[in-house]
Design a protein around this motif. Sequence first.
Motif, PDB file in Angstrom:
ATOM      1  N   TYR A  65       0.806  -1.224   0.000  1.00  0.00           N
ATOM      2  CA  TYR A  65       0.000   0.000   0.000  1.00  0.00           C
ATOM      3  C   TYR A  65       0.841   1.277   0.000  1.00  0.00           C
ATOM      4  CZ  TYR A  65      -3.804  -3.138   1.127  1.00  0.00           C
ATOM      5  OH  TYR A  65      -4.731  -4.153   1.088  1.00  0.00           O
ATOM      6  N   GLU A  66       2.144   1.176   0.222  1.00  0.00           N
ATOM      7  CA  GLU A  66       2.997   2.361   0.345  1.00  0.00           C
ATOM      8  C   GLU A  66       2.901   3.292  -0.859  1.00  0.00           C
ATOM      9  OE1 GLU A  66       6.775   0.588   1.139  1.00  0.00           O
ATOM     10  OE2 GLU A  66       6.510   0.769   3.304  1.00  0.00           O
ATOM     11  N   ASP A  67       2.900   2.730  -2.071  1.00  0.00           N
ATOM     12  CA  ASP A  67       2.835   3.571  -3.267  1.00  0.00           C
ATOM     13  C   ASP A  67       1.447   4.152  -3.518  1.00  0.00           C
ATOM     14  OD1 ASP A  67       5.511   3.119  -3.716  1.00  0.00           O
ATOM     15  OD2 ASP A  67       5.165   1.425  -5.068  1.00  0.00           O
ATOM     16  N   GLU A  68       0.432   3.599  -2.872  1.00  0.00           N
ATOM     17  CA  GLU A  68      -0.951   4.061  -3.067  1.00  0.00           C
ATOM     18  C   GLU A  68      -1.323   5.213  -2.137  1.00  0.00           C
ATOM     19  OE1 GLU A  68      -2.723   2.726  -5.547  1.00  0.00           O
ATOM     20  OE2 GLU A  68      -1.014   1.412  -5.943  1.00  0.00           O
ATOM     21  N   ILE A  69      -0.592   5.372  -1.062  1.00  0.00           N
ATOM     22  CA  ILE A  69      -0.930   6.381  -0.051  1.00  0.00           C
ATOM     23  C   ILE A  69       0.094   7.500  -0.096  1.00  0.00           C
ATOM     24  CG2 ILE A  69      -1.268   6.824   2.396  1.00  0.00           C
ATOM     25  CD1 ILE A  69      -2.042   3.836   2.653  1.00  0.00           C
ATOM     26  N   GLU A  70      -0.385   8.712  -0.332  1.00  0.00           N
ATOM     27  CA  GLU A  70       0.503   9.871  -0.421  1.00  0.00           C
ATOM     28  C   GLU A  70       0.834  10.431   0.955  1.00  0.00           C
ATOM     29  OE1 GLU A  70      -0.044  14.249  -2.244  1.00  0.00           O
ATOM     30  OE2 GLU A  70      -0.479  12.610  -3.635  1.00  0.00           O
ATOM     31  N   GLN A  71      -0.182  10.622   1.792  1.00  0.00           N
ATOM     32  CA  GLN A  71       0.054  11.147   3.139  1.00  0.00           C
ATOM     33  C   GLN A  71      -1.166  10.890   4.028  1.00  0.00           C
ATOM     34  OE1 GLN A  71      -1.089  15.829   2.420  1.00  0.00           O
ATOM     35  NE2 GLN A  71       1.019  15.331   2.721  1.00  0.00           N
ATOM     36  N   PHE A  72      -0.942  11.057   5.313  1.00  0.00           N
ATOM     37  CA  PHE A  72      -1.999  10.932   6.314  1.00  0.00           C
ATOM     38  C   PHE A  72      -2.189  12.289   6.979  1.00  0.00           C
ATOM     39  CE2 PHE A  72      -0.671   6.540   5.994  1.00  0.00           C
ATOM     40  CZ  PHE A  72      -1.838   5.825   6.199  1.00  0.00           C
ATOM     41  N   HIS A  73      -3.402  12.524   7.468  1.00  0.00           N
ATOM     42  CA  HIS A  73      -3.712  13.712   8.262  1.00  0.00           C
ATOM     43  C   HIS A  73      -4.484  13.251   9.488  1.00  0.00           C
ATOM     44  CE1 HIS A  73      -2.804  16.878   5.236  1.00  0.00           C
ATOM     45  NE2 HIS A  73      -3.000  15.872   4.413  1.00  0.00           N
ATOM     46  N   VAL A  74      -4.362  13.989  10.550  1.00  0.00           N
ATOM     47  CA  VAL A  74      -5.159  13.701  11.742  1.00  0.00           C
ATOM     48  C   VAL A  74      -5.652  15.031  12.301  1.00  0.00           C
ATOM     49  CG1 VAL A  74      -3.154  13.694  13.290  1.00  0.00           C
ATOM     50  CG2 VAL A  74      -5.227  12.523  13.982  1.00  0.00           C
ATOM     51  N   MET A  75      -6.903  15.045  12.743  1.00  0.00           N
ATOM     52  CA  MET A  75      -7.485  16.244  13.351  1.00  0.00           C
ATOM     53  C   MET A  75      -8.139  15.848  14.665  1.00  0.00           C
ATOM     54  SD  MET A  75      -9.213  18.033  10.031  1.00  0.00           S
ATOM     55  CE  MET A  75      -9.738  19.477  10.935  1.00  0.00           C
ATOM     56  N   MET A  76      -7.917  16.664  15.662  1.00  0.00           N
ATOM     57  CA  MET A  76      -8.521  16.418  16.966  1.00  0.00           C
ATOM     58  C   MET A  76      -9.660  17.411  17.178  1.00  0.00           C
ATOM     59  SD  MET A  76      -5.050  15.902  19.168  1.00  0.00           S
ATOM     60  CE  MET A  76      -5.929  15.916  20.716  1.00  0.00           C
ATOM     61  N   GLY A  77     -10.741  16.937  17.739  1.00  0.00           N
ATOM     62  CA  GLY A  77     -11.868  17.813  18.035  1.00  0.00           C
ATOM     63  C   GLY A  77     -11.574  18.701  19.229  1.00  0.00           C
ATOM     64  N   VAL A  78     -12.040  19.923  19.171  1.00  0.00           N
ATOM     65  CA  VAL A  78     -11.875  20.859  20.279  1.00  0.00           C
ATOM     66  C   VAL A  78     -13.099  20.779  21.189  1.00  0.00           C
ATOM     67  CG1 VAL A  78     -10.420  22.426  18.960  1.00  0.00           C
ATOM     68  CG2 VAL A  78     -12.880  22.767  18.965  1.00  0.00           C
ATOM     69  N   PHE A  79     -12.962  21.312  22.389  1.00  0.00           N
ATOM     70  CA  PHE A  79     -14.116  21.402  23.278  1.00  0.00           C
ATOM     71  C   PHE A  79     -13.999  22.660  24.121  1.00  0.00           C
ATOM     72  CE2 PHE A  79     -11.116  18.273  24.858  1.00  0.00           C
ATOM     73  CZ  PHE A  79     -10.812  18.721  26.128  1.00  0.00           C
ATOM     74  N   LYS A  80     -14.989  22.910  24.933  1.00  0.00           N
ATOM     75  CA  LYS A  80     -15.143  24.187  25.629  1.00  0.00           C
ATOM     76  C   LYS A  80     -13.887  24.664  26.354  1.00  0.00           C
ATOM     77  CE  LYS A  80     -19.193  25.453  27.512  1.00  0.00           C
ATOM     78  NZ  LYS A  80     -20.308  25.429  28.444  1.00  0.00           N
ATOM     79  N   THR A  81     -13.203  23.797  27.068  1.00  0.00           N
ATOM     80  CA  THR A  81     -12.049  24.239  27.843  1.00  0.00           C
ATOM     81  C   THR A  81     -10.736  24.190  27.067  1.00  0.00           C
ATOM     82  OG1 THR A  81     -11.766  22.029  28.763  1.00  0.00           O
ATOM     83  CG2 THR A  81     -13.083  23.593  30.046  1.00  0.00           C
ATOM     84  N   GLN A  82     -10.736  23.541  25.918  1.00  0.00           N
ATOM     85  CA  GLN A  82      -9.549  23.511  25.066  1.00  0.00           C
ATOM     86  C   GLN A  82      -9.976  23.830  23.643  1.00  0.00           C
ATOM     87  OE1 GLN A  82      -7.314  19.892  25.440  1.00  0.00           O
ATOM     88  NE2 GLN A  82      -6.865  20.232  27.579  1.00  0.00           N
ATOM     89  N   GLU A  83      -9.882  25.112  23.302  1.00  0.00           N
ATOM     90  CA  GLU A  83     -10.417  25.582  22.032  1.00  0.00           C
ATOM     91  C   GLU A  83      -9.434  25.454  20.876  1.00  0.00           C
ATOM     92  OE1 GLU A  83     -11.447  29.382  23.674  1.00  0.00           O
ATOM     93  OE2 GLU A  83     -13.572  28.830  23.674  1.00  0.00           O
ATOM     94  N   MET A  84      -8.247  24.919  21.146  1.00  0.00           N
ATOM     95  CA  MET A  84      -7.274  24.672  20.088  1.00  0.00           C
ATOM     96  C   MET A  84      -6.563  23.355  20.398  1.00  0.00           C
ATOM     97  SD  MET A  84      -4.010  26.881  18.750  1.00  0.00           S
ATOM     98  CE  MET A  84      -5.034  28.234  18.203  1.00  0.00           C
ATOM     99  N   LYS A  85      -6.366  22.565  19.356  1.00  0.00           N
ATOM    100  CA  LYS A  85      -5.657  21.286  19.488  1.00  0.00           C
ATOM    101  C   LYS A  85      -4.610  21.201  18.392  1.00  0.00           C
ATOM    102  CE  LYS A  85      -8.487  19.267  22.526  1.00  0.00           C
ATOM    103  NZ  LYS A  85      -8.388  18.080  23.287  1.00  0.00           N
ATOM    104  N   CYS A  86      -3.579  20.416  18.645  1.00  0.00           N
ATOM    105  CA  CYS A  86      -2.532  20.205  17.656  1.00  0.00           C
ATOM    106  C   CYS A  86      -2.225  18.716  17.613  1.00  0.00           C
ATOM    107  CB  CYS A  86      -1.280  20.993  18.029  1.00  0.00           C
ATOM    108  SG  CYS A  86       0.063  20.824  16.840  1.00  0.00           S
ATOM    109  N   ALA A  87      -2.137  18.179  16.420  1.00  0.00           N
ATOM    110  CA  ALA A  87      -1.815  16.765  16.255  1.00  0.00           C
ATOM    111  C   ALA A  87      -0.732  16.644  15.197  1.00  0.00           C
ATOM    112  CB  ALA A  87      -3.052  15.977  15.835  1.00  0.00           C
TER     113      ALA A  87
END
Length: 135
Positions: A65-87
């Motif tokens: 699968y290495e040649d089929e996948i260019e890159q991965f992304h990940v996103m974390m959901g924010v919530f009331k007490t943490q309005e910014m996340k980094c992954a």
Amino acid sequence: MDEKIKKEKIEEVLSYNVSAEKNPFIRILPLVLKNLGLSYKFRRSSKSATTTLSNLGQIRVLPGYEDEIEQFHVMMGVFKTQEMKCAMLSYKDQAVITFTSVFQESYLQKAFFRNLAKEGIKVAIESNGVINEKV
């Protein structure tokens, strides 16, 4: 902050975080009670941090699968007490760093990527907002 990122302090925090799973009393509790307790503890501890950085490390896939996948992304959901996340994660020769935020302005993200560029790290930015600026 320098005190909190020392190896001993990180080991202390990790040991504390896993100590509950080794507690014989907690091990015999029904799952519904454990979930309530974890939910309460999460809500309490999340108030003491302004953001979260999650590093998934290096992603590997099966060789076919290495040649089929260019890159991965990940996103974390924010919530009331943490309005910014980094992954972040890496795949092949790329590191992908994703900020998730409720804020319209992106001062912190811009400063972060400017500093990477200043250190000589090649930076490419993708955004769902409008960024008409060179890093």
